[in-house]
Design an enzyme around this catalytic site. Structure first.
Site, PDB file in Angstrom:
ATOM      1  N   GLN A  95       0.796  -1.234  -0.012  1.00 16.63           N
ATOM      2  CA  GLN A  95       0.042   0.208   0.180  1.00 16.63           C
ATOM      3  C   GLN A  95       0.975   1.464  -0.060  1.00 16.63           C
ATOM      4  O   GLN A  95       0.373   2.536  -0.131  1.00 16.63           O
ATOM      5  CB  GLN A  95      -0.743  -0.176   1.185  1.00 16.63           C
ATOM      6  CG  GLN A  95      -2.011  -1.042   1.296  1.00 16.63           C
ATOM      7  CD  GLN A  95      -2.813  -1.262   2.618  1.00 16.63           C
ATOM      8  OE1 GLN A  95      -2.855  -2.225   3.006  1.00 16.63           O
ATOM      9  NE2 GLN A  95      -3.189  -0.158   3.096  1.00 16.63           N
ATOM     10  N   ARG A 120      -8.954  -1.436   8.362  1.00 16.18           N
ATOM     11  CA  ARG A 120      -9.659  -0.271   8.254  1.00 16.18           C
ATOM     12  C   ARG A 120      -9.777   0.372   9.545  1.00 16.18           C
ATOM     13  O   ARG A 120     -10.975   0.572  10.152  1.00 16.18           O
ATOM     14  CB  ARG A 120     -11.025  -0.816   7.828  1.00 16.18           C
ATOM     15  CG  ARG A 120     -11.159  -0.618   6.346  1.00 16.18           C
ATOM     16  CD  ARG A 120     -12.552  -0.916   5.722  1.00 16.18           C
ATOM     17  NE  ARG A 120     -12.681  -0.238   4.696  1.00 16.18           N
ATOM     18  CZ  ARG A 120     -13.718  -0.519   3.743  1.00 16.18           C
ATOM     19  NH1 ARG A 120     -14.696  -1.176   4.153  1.00 16.18           N
ATOM     20  NH2 ARG A 120     -13.722   0.045   2.680  1.00 16.18           N
ATOM     21  N   CYS A 121      -8.999   1.046  10.180  1.00 18.29           N
ATOM     22  CA  CYS A 121      -8.678   1.053  11.656  1.00 18.29           C
ATOM     23  C   CYS A 121      -8.611   2.693  11.747  1.00 18.29           C
ATOM     24  O   CYS A 121      -8.527   3.556  12.805  1.00 18.29           O
ATOM     25  CB  CYS A 121      -7.761   0.627  12.454  1.00 18.29           C
ATOM     26  SG  CYS A 121      -6.174   0.681  11.611  1.00 18.29           S
ATOM     27  N   GLU A 157     -12.799   4.239   6.219  1.00 15.92           N
ATOM     28  CA  GLU A 157     -12.757   3.387   7.116  1.00 15.92           C
ATOM     29  C   GLU A 157     -13.861   3.798   8.269  1.00 15.92           C
ATOM     30  O   GLU A 157     -13.947   2.846   9.151  1.00 15.92           O
ATOM     31  CB  GLU A 157     -11.453   3.586   8.020  1.00 15.92           C
ATOM     32  CG  GLU A 157     -10.098   2.990   7.277  1.00 15.92           C
ATOM     33  CD  GLU A 157      -9.063   3.461   7.710  1.00 15.92           C
ATOM     34  OE1 GLU A 157      -8.629   4.841   7.550  1.00 15.92           O
ATOM     35  OE2 GLU A 157      -8.150   2.872   7.982  1.00 15.92           O
TER      36      GLU A 157
HETATM   37  N1  MCN Z   1     -14.117   9.847  -1.528  1.00 14.59           N
HETATM   38  C1  MCN Z   1     -15.115  10.476  -2.009  1.00 14.59           C
HETATM   39  N2  MCN Z   1     -15.587  11.604  -1.323  1.00 14.59           N
HETATM   40  C2  MCN Z   1     -14.941  11.959  -0.081  1.00 14.59           C
HETATM   41  C3  MCN Z   1     -14.133  10.911   0.483  1.00 14.59           C
HETATM   42  C4  MCN Z   1     -13.720   9.948  -0.284  1.00 14.59           C
HETATM   43  O1  MCN Z   1     -15.630  10.267  -3.172  1.00 14.59           O
HETATM   44  N3  MCN Z   1     -15.576  13.043   0.639  1.00 14.59           N
HETATM   45  C5  MCN Z   1     -13.702   8.730  -2.351  1.00 14.59           C
HETATM   46  C6  MCN Z   1     -12.316   8.776  -2.492  1.00 14.59           C
HETATM   47  O2  MCN Z   1     -12.175   9.604  -3.804  1.00 14.59           O
HETATM   48  C7  MCN Z   1     -11.776   7.373  -2.685  1.00 14.59           C
HETATM   49  C8  MCN Z   1     -12.785   6.521  -1.675  1.00 14.59           C
HETATM   50  O3  MCN Z   1     -13.807   7.513  -1.461  1.00 14.59           O
HETATM   51  O4  MCN Z   1     -12.052   6.937  -3.995  1.00 14.59           O
HETATM   52  C9  MCN Z   1     -11.930   6.450  -0.281  1.00 14.59           C
HETATM   53  O5  MCN Z   1     -11.208   7.452  -0.067  1.00 14.59           O
HETATM   54  P1  MCN Z   1     -10.466   7.781   1.401  1.00 14.59           P
HETATM   55  O6  MCN Z   1     -11.425   8.065   2.345  1.00 14.59           O
HETATM   56  O7  MCN Z   1      -9.812   9.037   1.005  1.00 14.59           O
HETATM   57  O8  MCN Z   1      -9.454   6.491   1.616  1.00 14.59           O
HETATM   58  P2  MCN Z   1      -8.280   6.033   1.012  1.00 14.59           P
HETATM   59  O9  MCN Z   1      -8.616   6.277  -0.552  1.00 14.59           O
HETATM   60  O10 MCN Z   1      -7.137   6.456   1.370  1.00 14.59           O
HETATM   61  O11 MCN Z   1      -8.544   4.458   0.998  1.00 14.59           O
HETATM   62  C10 MCN Z   1      -8.006   4.045   2.236  1.00 14.59           C
HETATM   63  C11 MCN Z   1      -9.168   3.343   3.078  1.00 14.59           C
HETATM   64  C12 MCN Z   1      -8.594   2.415   4.119  1.00 14.59           C
HETATM   65  S1  MCN Z   1      -7.479   3.115   5.128  1.00 14.59           S
HETATM   66  C13 MCN Z   1      -8.992   1.187   4.046  1.00 14.59           C
HETATM   67  S2  MCN Z   1      -8.162   0.178   5.328  1.00 14.59           S
HETATM   68  C14 MCN Z   1      -9.670   0.502   2.979  1.00 14.59           C
HETATM   69  C15 MCN Z   1     -10.602   1.572   2.445  1.00 14.59           C
HETATM   70  O12 MCN Z   1      -9.887   2.371   2.207  1.00 14.59           O
HETATM   71  N4  MCN Z   1      -9.274  -0.410   2.330  1.00 14.59           N
HETATM   72  C16 MCN Z   1     -10.102  -0.988   0.926  1.00 14.59           C
HETATM   73  N5  MCN Z   1     -11.660   0.974   1.605  1.00 14.59           N
HETATM   74  C17 MCN Z   1     -11.097  -0.166   0.661  1.00 14.59           C
HETATM   75  N6  MCN Z   1     -11.746  -0.384  -0.145  1.00 14.59           N
HETATM   76  C18 MCN Z   1     -11.476  -1.368  -1.116  1.00 14.59           C
HETATM   77  N7  MCN Z   1     -12.366  -1.671  -2.030  1.00 14.59           N
HETATM   78  N8  MCN Z   1     -10.323  -2.275  -0.671  1.00 14.59           N
HETATM   79  C19 MCN Z   1      -9.576  -1.853   0.125  1.00 14.59           C
HETATM   80  O13 MCN Z   1      -8.491  -2.425   0.404  1.00 14.59           O
HETATM   81 CU1  CUN Z   2      -5.969   1.132   9.419  1.00 16.85          CU
HETATM   82  S1  CUN Z   2      -6.142  -0.015   7.649  1.00 16.85           S
HETATM   83 MO1  CUN Z   2      -6.113   1.259   5.980  1.00 16.85          MO
HETATM   84  O1  CUN Z   2      -5.243   2.322   7.297  1.00 16.85           O
HETATM   85  O2  CUN Z   2      -5.066   0.830   5.075  1.00 16.85           O
END
Ligand code: MCN
Ligand code: CUN
Length: 783
Positions: A220, A367-368, A737
């Site tokens: 990641q 997801r923490c 998460e």
């Molecule tokens: N998003 C959005 N509008 C917002 C916030 C987010 O449209 N206001 C969208 C983002 O553009 C992105 C998605 O939602 O496409 C998730 O965004 P974000 O919350 O920024 O998280 P990350 O992209 O950094 O993803 C990490 C998070 C984590 S830490 C875990 S654990 C997890 C998760 O995402 N692992 C996943 N969701 C997952 N989903 C899938 N399918 N697979 C994983 O391994």
């Molecule tokens: Cu804490 S699980 Mo996600 O942060 O990749």
């Protein structure tokens, strides 16, 4: 709903377009590590330890060597000579790659076999003879911290990993002494497996001519791994290329640096051939980074009227044999200090003691958002306990104690400055949607008939977006993130990022951000992540940080491009820059909207006809350092019915009102929430990695480790409130998460609500039917 597949047109913020990447995923055309096959590739398989704690007396590989197809066998002793038997972890500890003297958990990698194919390697693995002398194992972290406990680590004098505290102990103790009521409860947040679809693995390819090492791996955070690899191996960083191709789910489990990554790289350099290592599912279950494993004692102090005045928490955390958490360096227990949650609590004190045990390492994943899940569970369970002890409605108790919306930005007793929030409005929306007061009436009626129904609430606060550079770093590298956007002469775009999606849909949502600002259709924007040779340096995707950091970088870089584009447009329109208006992909002179130049015209001019004194080209790079974290939140309400005969809990309804500020793609956000709710459901009712007192794992496959399928999963009812982040360039907060962080407490609160009158104050997760049945049996209710 716009359901274009693939999406076409300008689709900025808030558009429900389908995911661009799904075209290849749905056609089975994704490229995962195991899909990559290189000429002359060899295969690596590990011999693993049957003991949780044992001295290695002798390793005999003669028989194994004679298996046809075996190329090489690598032991810890050999790695030690290369200085690679131990490597540093992200938390400043070190971990064994392969052991030299003793094994420290069951399932640990002991010997690596490299063969022409996987089958030969497996056969040879069975022929390796290892003589062990069993040592006394220690599996219980509380016992591990006792003075006469066996010591897990050969290089340490005790099993103490760290002791960490936050808050004002004295002030908190005082508040507790003066409080009208104190409730306390022990919780065990169980050890969990990160049940992504694709097990971890890597392919290492060392080119002896160029001296370049290319590694495809399920990581990641490719850039950080590259830096650490370079520091450890002394290979120049520009001669290491790490590629995270498509990843079949990460959920935090793919942040950890696994021995297989290191040994495949070492073997490829040694043998001059590409080497592939892919874990089996049960190897993954027995050896990869786990989640949670927090033994929590929580106390809440309040006044008679329900006003909460103090919070005190003591935790013993089990880290397994190595401190391999993936927290930011300054946070040994992650962001657990968000545990005051949505409440205006004046005094709080937290203490976390980490212990080594003879179990696999890990401790961040799933997801923490860095231990926020444990924090949220603790406060939400405690608030419900307080409501029950006071005989107050848990919703009304929460409404009484929420941080008022006019108090933002709000500084918590444990030092976080919450950016924005409106907790009461989210809870009220959830209550209305589910028909809260009618359900309470129904519950009363049912009670009279001896039926068990429960309603559980969780009003959680997340903290995501690591993070502000002064506080957040990983091995010293500041936790910014990056975007590089290039517009070609024909107006087509390639954008690259320091993050790496594992299923979150960045190829769509980052394109939407650029589309929003530059008015370029999403199908003209290609998003790339995960290749350290081409992408700008970034810290990776975990802790829901991509939107708060790289998403913000995309916005800032787009705006930089727009600034330059305006200058070019002014030149083309022969006007002053101040008079240029930009709207929906078109530049025109104020008052003359019909005579315009499109962003595509401007892109072409950037290469063919740039104004004098302006460089050719149209591109921008941004390394975004967020000024603060973002604090998404939500209000979840769960209704359960409990079967008195079997203890079976049925989730009748679940309403989830989430607030992640402004939304980029509502379909993706709903998908994130549903997936995360399902994981929270699995946590609450099904999942646990269990060990006996000798550190033997129970099970180690999906036959015993139950994850929810479509059959068990409730129907989720979703809704939103929108409280933008005041500091994010798009007003967005992370969301990936939230639902896993927030939901477990709602499920458990619902079950305890159903059983409270029977005297059940708490049941530890997973709430398997027999645990409920036992409670009912004790009360003479179950048959
Ligand atoms: N998003 C959005 N509008 C917002 C916030 C987010 O449209 N206001 C969208 C983002 O553009 C992105 C998605 O939602 O496409 C998730 O965004 P974000 O919350 O920024 O998280 P990350 O992209 O950094 O993803 C990490 C998070 C984590 S830490 C875990 S654990 C997890 C998760 O995402 N692992 C996943 N969701 C997952 N989903 C899938 N399918 N697979 C994983 O391994
Ligand atoms: Cu804490 S699980 Mo996600 O942060 O990749």
């Amino acid at each position: 709903m716009e359901e274009t597949l693939p999406p076409t047109g300008v689709h900025g913020m808030g558009h429900k377009i389908r995911r661009k990447e799904d075209v290849r995923f749905l056609m089975g055309k994704g490229t995962y590590v195991d899909d990559i096959k290189l000429p002359n590739m060899a295969y690596l398989v590990f011999v693993r330890s049957p003991y949780a704690h044992a001295k290695i007396k002798k390793i005999n590989v003669e028989k194994a060597k004679s298996i046809p197809g075996v190329i090489d066998i690598i032991t810890g002793e050999e790695l030690d000579k290369a200085g690679l038997a131990w490597i540093p972890t992200l938390m400043g500890d070190k971990m064994m790659v392969l052991p030299t003297d003793k094994v420290v958990f069951q399932g640990q990698e002991v010997v690596a076999i490299i063969a022409e194919d996987r089958y030969a390697a497996m056969d040879a693995a069975n022929q390796v003879e290892i003589e062990y002398e069993p040592l006394e194992p220690i599996a219980d972290p509380k016992k591990a911290l006792e003075p006469n406990s066996p010591i897990v680590r050969p290089d340490k004098k005790s099993n103490l990993v760290f002791r960490w505290e936050a808050g004002d102990k004295e002030a908190t103790d005082k508040v507790f002494k003066e409080a009208d009521i104190v409730v306390s409860q022990d919780f065990y947040y169980q050890r969990l497996h990160v049940a992504y679809m694709e097990p971890v693995g890597s392919i290492a390819h060392y080119d002896p001519v160029s001296g370049k090492l290319t590694l495809w791996m399920t990581t990641q955070a490719p850039h950080v791994v590259r830096t650490v690899f370079s520091l450890v191996t002394k290979i120049p960083e520009n001669k290491i290329r790490i590629v995270s191709p498509d990843i079949g789910g990460g959920f935090g489990g793919k942040v950890y640096v696994y021995p297989g990554y290191v040994v495949s790289a070492y073997a490829s350099i040694k043998l001059g051939r590409p080497v592939k290592w892919i874990n089996t599912r049960s190897e993954d279950m027995r050896s990869t980074a786990f989640a949670r494993d927090f033994h929590i004692h929580g106390e809440l102090a309040a006044k008679k009227d329900g006003i909460i005045v103090g919070l005190r928490i003591k935790v013993i955390s089990d880290h397994g044999a190595f401190y391999g958490d993936a927290n930011p360096s300054k946070f040994p227990a992650g962001l657990f200090s968000i545990c005051t949650g949505a409440y205006d609590i004046k005094a709080a004190y937290v203490e976390v003691t980490g212990a080594y045990t003879n179990k696999p390492a890990g401790g961040i994943a799933y997801r923490c958002s860095f231990r926020v899940t444990e924090a949220s569970y603790t406060i939400e369970r405690l608030v419900d306990t307080l409501a029950h002890e006071l005989g107050m409605d848990p919703a009304e108790l929460r409404l009484k104690n929420f941080i008022p919306s006019e108090k933002f930005p709000y500084r918590s007793a444990l030092g976080w400055t919450y950016d924005s929030g409106n907790y009461a409005s989210a809870l009220k929306k959830a209550m209305e949607k589910i028909g809260y007061y009618e359900l309470r009436k129904e519950q009363e009626e049912k009670k009279k008939k001896g039926e068990l129904m429960g309603i559980g609430i969780s009003t959680f606060v997340e903290i995501v977006g690591a993070g502000p550079a002064d506080l957040f770093d990983i091995v010293g590298i500041k936790m910014f993130d990056s975007a590089e956007i290039r517009i070609h002469p024909t107006g087509k775009v390639i954008a690259r990022f320091g993050t790496r999606a594992q299923g979150q849909g960045h190829e769509t949502t980052y394109a939407q951000i650029i589309s929003e600002i530059l008015g370029i259709p999403v199908e003209d924007i290609i998003v790339e992540e995960g290749d350290t040779d081409t992408c700008p340096y970034g810290l990776g995707t975990y802790a829901s940080r991509s939107t708060p950091t790289a998403g913000a970088a995309a916005a800032v870089a787009s705006r930089k491009i727009l600034d330059k584009a305006k200058k070019i447009a002014a030149h083309l329109l022969e006007a002053r820059e101040e008079d240029i208006v930009f709207e929906k992909g078109k530049f025109y002179v104020k008052g003359y909207p019909d005579k315009y130049k499109t962003i595509q015209d401007v892109a072409l001019a950037a290469y063919t006809n740039p104004p004098p004194n302006i460089e050719a080209g149209l591109e921008a790079v941004t390394y975004y350092n967020p000024p603060n974290m973002t604090f998404p939140f939500g209000a979840y309400i769960c209704v359960v019915d409990v079967d008195k005969g079997t203890g079976q809990v049925k989730v009748r309804r679940f309403v989830a009102v989430d607030d992640c500020g402004n939304i980029i793609n509502p379909v993706i956000v709903d998908g994130q929430i549903m997936g995360a709710l399902t994981m929270g459901f699995g946590t609450a009712f099904m999942e646990e990695i269990r060990y006996d007192e000798n550190g033997n794992i129970y099970g180690g496959s999906f036959a015993e480790y139950l994850i929810p399928t479509a059959v068990e999963t409730p129907r989720w009812e979703l809704d939103k409130t929108v409280t933008p982040s005041p500091h994010h360039p798009l007003g967005a907060k992370g969301v990936g998460e939230s639902a896993t962080v927030g939901s477990p407490a709602a499920f458990v609160n619902a079950v305890v609500d159903a059983l409270w009158d029977l005297g059940a104050k708490h049941i530890d997760m997973p709430i398997w039917p027999w645990k409920v049945w036992k409670v009912l049996k004790e009360k003479g209710m179950a048959s």
